[in-house]
Design a protein around this motif. Structure first.
Motif, PDB file in Angstrom:
ATOM      1  N   ILE A 144       0.828  -1.201   0.000  1.00  0.00           N
ATOM      2  CA  ILE A 144       0.000   0.000   0.000  1.00  0.00           C
ATOM      3  C   ILE A 144       0.865   1.254   0.000  1.00  0.00           C
ATOM      4  O   ILE A 144       0.561   2.232  -0.698  1.00  0.00           O
ATOM      5  CB  ILE A 144      -0.969   0.000   1.200  1.00  0.00           C
ATOM      6  N   ARG A 145       1.964   1.250   0.753  1.00  0.00           N
ATOM      7  CA  ARG A 145       2.855   2.408   0.742  1.00  0.00           C
ATOM      8  C   ARG A 145       3.409   2.641  -0.664  1.00  0.00           C
ATOM      9  O   ARG A 145       3.525   3.772  -1.117  1.00  0.00           O
ATOM     10  CB  ARG A 145       4.003   2.212   1.742  1.00  0.00           C
ATOM     11  N   SER A 146       3.746   1.546  -1.337  1.00  0.00           N
ATOM     12  CA  SER A 146       4.275   1.663  -2.699  1.00  0.00           C
ATOM     13  C   SER A 146       3.210   2.195  -3.658  1.00  0.00           C
ATOM     14  O   SER A 146       3.491   3.034  -4.512  1.00  0.00           O
ATOM     15  CB  SER A 146       4.783   0.301  -3.185  1.00  0.00           C
ATOM     16  N   LEU A 147       1.983   1.705  -3.526  1.00  0.00           N
ATOM     17  CA  LEU A 147       0.905   2.144  -4.404  1.00  0.00           C
ATOM     18  C   LEU A 147       0.530   3.604  -4.159  1.00  0.00           C
ATOM     19  O   LEU A 147       0.107   4.305  -5.084  1.00  0.00           O
ATOM     20  CB  LEU A 147      -0.328   1.255  -4.208  1.00  0.00           C
ATOM     21  N   MET A 148       0.697   4.062  -2.944  1.00  0.00           N
ATOM     22  CA  MET A 148       0.426   5.464  -2.617  1.00  0.00           C
ATOM     23  C   MET A 148       1.565   6.378  -3.068  1.00  0.00           C
ATOM     24  O   MET A 148       1.450   7.605  -3.037  1.00  0.00           O
ATOM     25  CB  MET A 148       0.197   5.616  -1.115  1.00  0.00           C
ATOM     26  N   GLY A 149       2.695   5.780  -3.467  1.00  0.00           N
ATOM     27  CA  GLY A 149       3.837   6.585  -3.884  1.00  0.00           C
ATOM     28  C   GLY A 149       4.704   7.014  -2.733  1.00  0.00           C
ATOM     29  O   GLY A 149       5.531   7.923  -2.871  1.00  0.00           O
ATOM     30  N   ASN A 150       4.543   6.352  -1.554  1.00  0.00           N
ATOM     31  CA  ASN A 150       5.351   6.683  -0.383  1.00  0.00           C
ATOM     32  C   ASN A 150       6.615   5.834  -0.348  1.00  0.00           C
ATOM     33  O   ASN A 150       6.686   4.781  -0.993  1.00  0.00           O
ATOM     34  CB  ASN A 150       4.542   6.462   0.895  1.00  0.00           C
ATOM     35  N   ARG A 151       7.584   6.253   0.427  1.00  0.00           N
ATOM     36  CA  ARG A 151       8.808   5.466   0.569  1.00  0.00           C
ATOM     37  C   ARG A 151       8.483   4.139   1.232  1.00  0.00           C
ATOM     38  O   ARG A 151       7.829   4.099   2.262  1.00  0.00           O
ATOM     39  CB  ARG A 151       9.828   6.235   1.410  1.00  0.00           C
ATOM     40  N   ALA A 152       8.980   3.070   0.602  1.00  0.00           N
ATOM     41  CA  ALA A 152       8.580   1.747   1.076  1.00  0.00           C
ATOM     42  C   ALA A 152       9.755   0.861   1.463  1.00  0.00           C
ATOM     43  O   ALA A 152       9.552  -0.266   1.878  1.00  0.00           O
ATOM     44  CB  ALA A 152       7.749   1.037   0.006  1.00  0.00           C
ATOM     45  N   ASP A 153      10.989   1.363   1.342  1.00  0.00           N
ATOM     46  CA  ASP A 153      12.117   0.532   1.751  1.00  0.00           C
ATOM     47  C   ASP A 153      13.096   1.339   2.595  1.00  0.00           C
ATOM     48  O   ASP A 153      12.962   2.556   2.754  1.00  0.00           O
ATOM     49  CB  ASP A 153      12.830  -0.095   0.542  1.00  0.00           C
ATOM     50  N   GLY A 156      14.921   4.605   1.517  1.00  0.00           N
ATOM     51  CA  GLY A 156      14.167   5.839   1.327  1.00  0.00           C
ATOM     52  C   GLY A 156      13.676   6.041  -0.090  1.00  0.00           C
ATOM     53  O   GLY A 156      13.141   7.093  -0.428  1.00  0.00           O
ATOM     54  N   ARG A 157      13.851   5.042  -0.924  1.00  0.00           N
ATOM     55  CA  ARG A 157      13.402   5.148  -2.305  1.00  0.00           C
ATOM     56  C   ARG A 157      11.961   4.651  -2.452  1.00  0.00           C
ATOM     57  O   ARG A 157      11.496   3.853  -1.649  1.00  0.00           O
ATOM     58  CB  ARG A 157      14.310   4.338  -3.232  1.00  0.00           C
ATOM     59  N   VAL A 158      11.294   5.138  -3.470  1.00  0.00           N
ATOM     60  CA  VAL A 158       9.936   4.679  -3.776  1.00  0.00           C
ATOM     61  C   VAL A 158      10.048   3.445  -4.663  1.00  0.00           C
ATOM     62  O   VAL A 158      10.707   3.475  -5.707  1.00  0.00           O
ATOM     63  CB  VAL A 158       9.130   5.776  -4.490  1.00  0.00           C
ATOM     64  N   THR A 159       9.413   2.364  -4.260  1.00  0.00           N
ATOM     65  CA  THR A 159       9.497   1.106  -5.008  1.00  0.00           C
ATOM     66  C   THR A 159       8.905   1.257  -6.406  1.00  0.00           C
ATOM     67  O   THR A 159       7.858   1.875  -6.584  1.00  0.00           O
ATOM     68  CB  THR A 159       8.737  -0.001  -4.252  1.00  0.00           C
ATOM     69  N   GLN A 160       9.579   0.672  -7.389  1.00  0.00           N
ATOM     70  CA  GLN A 160       9.149   0.793  -8.778  1.00  0.00           C
ATOM     71  C   GLN A 160       8.637  -0.516  -9.357  1.00  0.00           C
ATOM     72  O   GLN A 160       8.391  -0.603 -10.559  1.00  0.00           O
ATOM     73  CB  GLN A 160      10.301   1.320  -9.633  1.00  0.00           C
TER      74      GLN A 160
END
Length: 320
Positions: A144-153, A156-160
């Motif tokens: 969900i954090r990745s789908l929202m565009g939030n940092r997920a790892d 500090g990068r946004v998962t692609q």
């Protein structure tokens, strides 16, 4: 790997020496023997598939060829040649619109399309917590954090990327909810603050394209919604297609579909108060029924005139 006959170790084309020799002789006899070709076409197709989100290992599985063999082809020099059958197997795998259409559930695919769909649903009024429950995960999960565009790892990068089964689940959810506004004003406000497009503003061909952009609807004020829907309804009755209506009104085809869905879900009445279905089902009046209604209307006019005359007579009596 052993030959399908079970009598020996596989060599070319997965066949043992005996069966490969028979295959070779048959191909030569038919004039089809072309064992080696330049690797250029294979390499080009690998790069096209990679750009579409299908990595070389996934492509090898889809083509039924060795992953290590395909890797060696990509790493070899410009004069590299490959077996003709391998080239045919690799080129037979078509470039998908979405990588998740062809990959296994656990394969990693680009998250872009899924993220746009998820954010569009939030902007349409669906809280992330509700969507997370629909997807069978927690609101604070990495997905969900990745789908929202939030940092997920931790970097500090946004998962692609996202697993293919999750990507497909998000698309199914989007297809089911895109024409139905969500209940949360707070979610809509969040989407507006972050500039997320609404579902109706995304074209099907653009939403998964890294260069695709949403088409902002020309009619955004709520006060214009009913007027727009009336225009859409009228153009539908004229026989125009969704694309033609969108072009005529300067809106997205998804918005046309949404307005048409609203029109179908809303009962429409004729001047007599009957619904459209009741009006369609009603049979034409017979001549006798029309004459009876005319006589009834004439008698009603006589009765009304008589009551008015009596009222005026009582008024005169009171003034005497």
């Amino acid at each position: 790997m052993s030959c399908g006959c079970g009598t020996g170790e596989a060599q070319g084309r997965g066949l043992c020496a005996t069966h490969y020799a028979a295959f070779r002789s048959r191909e030569i006899a038919y004039g089809r023997w072309n064992p080696r070709v330049p690797a250029d076409a294979v390499r080009a197709h690998v790069e096209v598939m990679r750009a579409a989100g299908v990595n070389p290992n996934q492509l090898a599985k889809l083509a039924g060829v060795s992953q290590s063999g395909l890797s060696q082809i990509m790493a070899a020099g410009p004069d590299k040649q490959v077996a003709a059958w391998l080239e045919q197997a690799v080129l037979a795998v078509e470039v998908p619109g979405r990588a998740a259409e062809v990959t296994t559930d656990t394969a990693l695919v680009p998250i872009l399309g899924a993220r746009r769909r998820f954010q569009a649903l939030v902007a349409s009024g669906y809280p992330a917590a509700q969507l997370a429950r629909e997807l069978g995960t927690g609101e604070r999960s990495r997905t969900i954090r990745s789908l929202m565009g939030n940092r997920a790892d931790k970097t500090g990068r946004v998962t692609q990327d996202i697993t293919a089964d999750r990507e497909r689940a998000v698309k199914d959810l989007f297809d089911r909810l895109q024409l139905v506004p969500g209940p949360s004003a707070q979610a809509r406000a969040l989407g507006e603050r972050r500039g997320w497009a609404l579902p109706m503003e995304w074209d099907e061909a653009a939403i998964d394209d890294r260069n695709g952009c949403p088409e902002k609807a020309r009619w955004t004020p709520a006060s214009a919604r009913e007027e727009r829907r009336e225009h859409v309804d009228e153009l539908v009755r004229q026989g125009l297609t969704n694309d033609e209506i969108a072009d005529r009104l300067g809106i997205n085809t998804r918005l046309v579909e949404r307005d048409r869905a609203h029109h179908r879900a809303t009962p429409h009445t004729d001047p007599t108060g009957a619904t459209a279905a009741e009006s369609a089902a009603r049979k034409p009046y017979s001549r006798g029924e029309v004459e009876a209604m005319g006589a009834l209307a004439a008698q009603a006019r006589v009765d009304i005139a008589a009551r008015r005359q009596r009222g005026r007579g009582r008024g005169l009596e009171r003034t005497r």
